[in-house]
Design an enzyme around this catalytic site. Structure first.
Site, short mmCIF file in Angstrom:
data_model
loop_
_atom_site.label_atom_id
_atom_site.label_comp_id
_atom_site.label_asym_id
_atom_site.label_seq_id
_atom_site.Cartn_x
_atom_site.Cartn_y
_atom_site.Cartn_z
CG ASP A 39 -2.02 1.04 1.10
OD1 ASP A 39 -2.00 2.29 0.57
OD2 ASP A 39 -3.18 0.51 1.40
CB SER A 83 -6.18 2.49 -0.57
OG SER A 83 -5.02 3.00 0.07
CB THR A 161 -5.99 -2.76 0.80
OG1 THR A 161 -5.31 -1.46 0.42
CG2 THR A 161 -5.26 -3.97 -0.20
CG ASP A 309 -0.98 4.34 2.98
OD1 ASP A 309 -0.85 5.39 1.71
OD2 ASP A 309 -1.97 4.72 3.22
CG HIS A 313 -0.94 8.74 4.55
ND1 HIS A 313 -1.30 9.65 3.61
CD2 HIS A 313 -1.31 7.79 4.31
CE1 HIS A 313 -1.97 9.38 2.75
NE2 HIS A 313 -2.15 7.74 3.05
CG ASP A 350 -2.89 0.95 -2.72
OD1 ASP A 350 -1.40 1.54 -2.51
OD2 ASP A 350 -3.42 1.23 -1.86
CG HIS A 351 -2.09 5.03 -3.19
ND1 HIS A 351 -0.87 5.41 -2.68
CD2 HIS A 351 -2.67 4.29 -2.72
CE1 HIS A 351 -1.07 5.14 -1.30
NE2 HIS A 351 -2.38 4.27 -1.22
#
Length: 468
Positions: A39, A83, A161, A309, A313, A350-351
């Site tokens: 992620d 996500s 997810t 992820d 962040h 996913d990104h």
């Protein structure tokens, strides 16, 4: 087994040229599929993790997989996805709006609201039956074929997810609703799951347990979903001891919810994980394969490194790279257990995020450290003659009004937060990035993953590879 004409030709050509060749892969050849999702693991975070662990010239396990692609991740309504729609695109082949999970393109995100009796946030699902329609997920296709299925994550099991594999909802924050969709026979059960997903592993049990007035968390509807799952034959694990005791015989079903990092709501970051209390992602992956491989029809397993992820962040590069290495170790563990002639392994993200390399760093300089100029061997300096780190972020909260001198030991510590260009302040944390992400593949039908393709196309290739 009799060789196909294409296989015979490939092997003959290989022999003629003194080499070897993999047999051609036909649709449906992948009896088993393992889909790994890091992620937020964009190209820069992944590269930083590689340098951190193995150096500039080294390789993560995923780097060694033979087939690669670049993946477009935009959602139906945003250049930069969250996500939920990105993972849902991988799982359903359908573009969706940000916040939406495994629903069609007509679905509009509608946030859940607080339960007024208990004051529990996001406990009331506000998705109306007229707000779009569910679209079939890869795990649901696999269940229809009699295959084993699993979702394993270091994030909450109800997080975007993993939820995209087994639930359908108009907003990712409706996690109380998401949890009940996984319970066979219960109110709100997602009937496309048949007898249920075989292996469910991840963080935090409060979305699955009745409301606790003392802790002020839990399900306002009073249901104990863990008890309901156990009544349906699921084995339960909540720590390393019970995890290690889980059965792996044919027909085993598992619900594992780890609360060791309860204040975070997820499993621990790898840098903080107590290996005597909480399994690693590699251990969970191995256990899931041991269970699912007993299904003679094969299986589809999703494994997420969810906390990569979260660290990004927070502009916390240390935890981001160490969780990426732990995710890569899970890929390595899977490769050691499977037969690649009938198993497809795909590793992707996913990104992206806004992490960037800064300055002209000298080879061998610690990737988490201060930038050292390759030509001078001295710290690179900003306009005010102050040093800066190699890794920075485009946005976030760590932007001091006046920069001060940084020291090498501090910036390499696990709690250091990298500086950012755009200070978001009270608005929130660092954002996702909109760039393409990488994909790596090996095993049965893996050579079909190539070029620059949309995340929805990945679903098409997975579905075809598994004959789903």
């Amino acid at each position: 087994m009799k060789q196909s004409i294409n296989t015979a030709v490939a092997l003959a050509l290989a022999a003629a040229f003194g080499g070897t060749a993999l047999p051609a892969h036909a649709a449906g050849e992948a009896k088993n599929i393992i889909f790994f999702l890091g992620d937020g693991m964009g190209p820069v975070p992944k590269t930083a993790a590689r340098i951190y662990k193995y150096g500039e010239a080294g390789s993560l396990t995923m780097d060694t997989l033979p087939y690669t692609a670049r993946i477009k991740t935009y959602s139906l309504d945003a250049q930069t996805t969250d996500s939920a729609p990105s993972m849902a695109a991988y799982m359903t082949g359908v573009k969706q709006r940000n916040e939406v999970l495994s629903m069609d393109g007509n679905t509009v995100a509608q946030a859940p609201s607080k339960d007024t009796a208990t004051n529990v946030s996001d406990a009331v699902n506000n998705c109306s039956t007229s707000n779009g329609a569910a679209v079939t997920t890869l795990l649901e296709y696999a269940i229809a074929k009699g295959k084993g299925t699993g979702a394993v994550t270091t994030a909450r099991l109800t997080h975007a997810t993993p939820a995209a594999t087994y639930a359908h909802v108009c907003h990712r924050n409706a996690e109380y609703e998401i949890a009940r969709q996984a319970v066979p026979g219960g109110a709100g059960f997602n009937t496309r799951l048949g007898n249920g997903v075989d292996v469910l592993m991840g963080g935090i049990s409060s979305y699955w347990r009745p409301y606790d007035a003392t802790a002020k968390r839990g399900r306002p509807d009073g249901r104990d979903l863990v008890a309901e799952l156990k009544a349906k034959g699921y084995s339960y694990a909540s720590d390393l001891t019970t995890f290690n005791a889980l059965p792996t015989a044919a027909g085993t079903k598992v619900i594992a919810l780890f609360d060791q990092a309860l204040s975070q709501g997820h499993m621990s970051y790898e840098a903080d994980r107590d290996p005597t209390k909480e399994p690693s992602l590699a251990e969970m992956t191995s256990k899931a394969i041991d269970i699912l491989s007993k299904n003679s029809n094969g299986y589809v397993l999703m494994v997420e490194g969810g906390r990569i992820d979260h660290a990004l962040h927070g502009t916390n590069a240390y935890r981001a790279v160490t969780d990426t290495v732990a995710f890569d170790d899970a890929v390595k563990a899977a490769l050691a257990k499977v037969d690649l002639t009938n198993t497809l392994i795909v590793v992707t993200a996913d990104h992206d995020h806004t992490m960037a390399f800064n300055g002209y760093g000298k080879k061998g300089t610690p990737i988490l450290g201060l930038n050292v100029n390759y030509a001078t061997g001295a710290n690179s300096l900003d306009a005010n003659q102050l040093p800066y780190t190699t890794l920075v972020f485009g946005g976030g909260n760590n932007r001091p009004d006046t920069r001060t001198a940084l020291d090498s030991a501090t910036v390499q510590g696990k709690d250091y937060l990298q500086e950012v260009v755009i200070k978001r302040g009270d608005v929130g944390s660092e954002t996702h990035g909109g760039g393409d992400v990488q994909l790596y593949a090996t095993g049965a039908a893996s050579k079909t993953f190539k070029g620059t393709i949309d995340n929805t196309k990945v679903f098409t290739l997975l579905k075809s590879a598994g004959g789903l």
